[in-house]
Write a protein that holds these residues in place. Structure first.
Motif, mmCIF file in Angstrom:
data_model
loop_
_atom_site.group_PDB
_atom_site.id
_atom_site.type_symbol
_atom_site.label_atom_id
_atom_site.label_comp_id
_atom_site.label_asym_id
_atom_site.label_seq_id
_atom_site.Cartn_x
_atom_site.Cartn_y
_atom_site.Cartn_z
ATOM 1 N N ASP A 1 0.854 -1.193 0.000
ATOM 2 C CA ASP A 1 0.000 0.000 0.000
ATOM 3 C C ASP A 1 0.884 1.235 0.000
ATOM 4 O O ASP A 1 1.974 1.245 0.597
ATOM 5 C CB ASP A 1 -0.917 0.021 1.220
ATOM 6 N N GLY B 1 0.778 5.485 0.661
ATOM 7 C CA GLY B 1 0.064 6.660 1.135
ATOM 8 C C GLY B 1 0.728 7.919 0.598
ATOM 9 O O GLY B 1 1.964 7.976 0.501
ATOM 10 N N ASN C 1 -1.202 9.781 -5.578
ATOM 11 C CA ASN C 1 -1.377 8.584 -4.763
ATOM 12 C C ASN C 1 -1.080 7.315 -5.587
ATOM 13 O O ASN C 1 -0.519 6.336 -5.059
ATOM 14 C CB ASN C 1 -2.800 8.524 -4.218
ATOM 15 N N GLU D 1 1.477 4.176 -4.848
ATOM 16 C CA GLU D 1 1.135 2.740 -4.898
ATOM 17 C C GLU D 1 2.180 1.973 -5.724
ATOM 18 O O GLU D 1 2.607 0.876 -5.349
ATOM 19 C CB GLU D 1 -0.250 2.552 -5.512
ATOM 20 N N ASP E 1 -5.135 -2.687 -2.599
ATOM 21 C CA ASP E 1 -6.501 -2.164 -2.682
ATOM 22 C C ASP E 1 -6.669 -1.127 -3.793
ATOM 23 O O ASP E 1 -7.712 -0.489 -3.900
ATOM 24 C CB ASP E 1 -6.938 -1.584 -1.330
ATOM 25 N N ARG F 1 -9.887 -2.315 1.341
ATOM 26 C CA ARG F 1 -9.008 -1.576 2.248
ATOM 27 C C ARG F 1 -8.966 -2.251 3.617
ATOM 28 O O ARG F 1 -7.934 -2.257 4.282
ATOM 29 C CB ARG F 1 -9.488 -0.124 2.383
ATOM 30 N N ASN G 1 -6.528 -4.896 3.637
ATOM 31 C CA ASN G 1 -5.171 -4.403 3.408
ATOM 32 C C ASN G 1 -4.741 -3.420 4.499
ATOM 33 O O ASN G 1 -3.809 -2.645 4.313
ATOM 34 C CB ASN G 1 -5.086 -3.716 2.037
ATOM 35 N N LYS G 2 -5.414 -3.493 5.636
ATOM 36 C CA LYS G 2 -5.215 -2.468 6.671
ATOM 37 C C LYS G 2 -3.819 -2.481 7.284
ATOM 38 O O LYS G 2 -3.311 -1.438 7.712
ATOM 39 C CB LYS G 2 -6.277 -2.615 7.768
ATOM 40 N N ASP H 1 -1.602 -0.614 4.924
ATOM 41 C CA ASP H 1 -2.036 0.781 4.981
ATOM 42 C C ASP H 1 -1.495 1.473 6.233
ATOM 43 O O ASP H 1 -1.016 2.612 6.182
ATOM 44 C CB ASP H 1 -3.565 0.832 4.962
ATOM 45 N N LYS H 2 -1.550 0.775 7.363
ATOM 46 C CA LYS H 2 -1.043 1.343 8.620
ATOM 47 C C LYS H 2 0.456 1.590 8.531
ATOM 48 O O LYS H 2 0.961 2.622 8.998
ATOM 49 C CB LYS H 2 -1.353 0.405 9.780
ATOM 50 N N THR I 1 1.088 4.716 6.552
ATOM 51 C CA THR I 1 0.785 5.897 7.370
ATOM 52 C C THR I 1 1.888 6.154 8.387
ATOM 53 O O THR I 1 2.309 7.301 8.593
ATOM 54 C CB THR I 1 -0.557 5.703 8.100
#
Length: 218
Positions: free
Chosen positions: A79, A81, A118, A122, A148, A192, A195-196, A199-200, A203
């Motif tokens: 992912d 961001g 964005n 990716e 995602d 999402r 895929n958290k 993603d975290k 971030t």
């Protein structure tokens, strides 16, 4: 890597019939092959990988012994961001793989500058994952990549065109790296929510929290 068995089976009172299995792991393939040979009803037994290469049982056992200590059965979540104010991207990677008889997970992230969108973030995250796989010694294997961003995945598959010059440069770099590593990619779009973790990590990279952790999965 997944494998498929093909063999001829002798049914009572009939001619031999060609049969094949579903795609299974190497260990299950060998176990099934041994049971088929013990039954005495199977002949012309071959094992095929996803590239179409074939082996007999003896060769298959030798192959798995040779690759057992190399990373295999690899699944990659990625992912990216993007922070418009700073033109920075956070890259997140979660990689599951087997090595020997053990399962591992790598969680990693990175922050990079000079991003424009964005989607570019990716792509950068995907390329970041490939670099980790290269460091692990991954080569000539099938790998499943999950993300995602349907746009990025469809463009990587070649199903959707890519008109942006910056993204096409990333596509070229990714294709070159995949070819160099001999990776057979499979692209899977996930929500999402699924895929958290990646993603975290992305971030956290934007927040300046650098992470690289390899964990044994019990």
């Amino acid at each position: 890597m997944k494998y498929r068995l093909e063999w001829k089976h002798q049914f009572k009172g009939s001619e031999k019939i060609q049969l094949s299995s579903e795609w299974v792991s190497g260990e299950i393939a060998i176990q099934a092959g041994e049971e088929l040979e013990k039954s005495g009803k199977a002949s012309d037994l071959y094992f095929y990988d996803e590239k179409g290469t074939s082996w007999i049982l003896r060769e298959m056992k030798k192959l798995l012994t040779e690759i057992e200590e190399d990373p295999h059965e690899i699944t990659v979540y990625f992912d990216g961001g993007f922070q418009k104010e700073t033109n920075q991207a956070g890259l997140g990677a979660v990689i599951f793989f087997k090595q020997g008889k053990k399962k591992y997970r790598i969680r990693a992230n990175e922050r990079i500058d000079q991003m424009e969108t964005n989607n570019e973030a990716e792509y950068a995250a995907f390329y970041y994952c490939l670099n980790i796989l290269e460091d692990l010694g991954v080569h000539h294997l099938s790998c499943e990549f999950k993300g995602d961003s349907q746009v990025v995945l469809k463009q990587l598959e070649g199903e959707w065109p890519c008109y942006e010059e910056a993204l096409n440069r990333w596509l070229d770099r990714i294709e070159e790296k995949i070819k160099a590593l001999g990776i057979e990619p499979k692209y899977t779009a996930v929500s999402r929510k699924d895929n958290k973790e990646a993603d975290k990590l992305a971030t956290q990279a934007l927040e300046g929290k650098e992470i690289f952790a390899k964990t044994l999965i019990l």
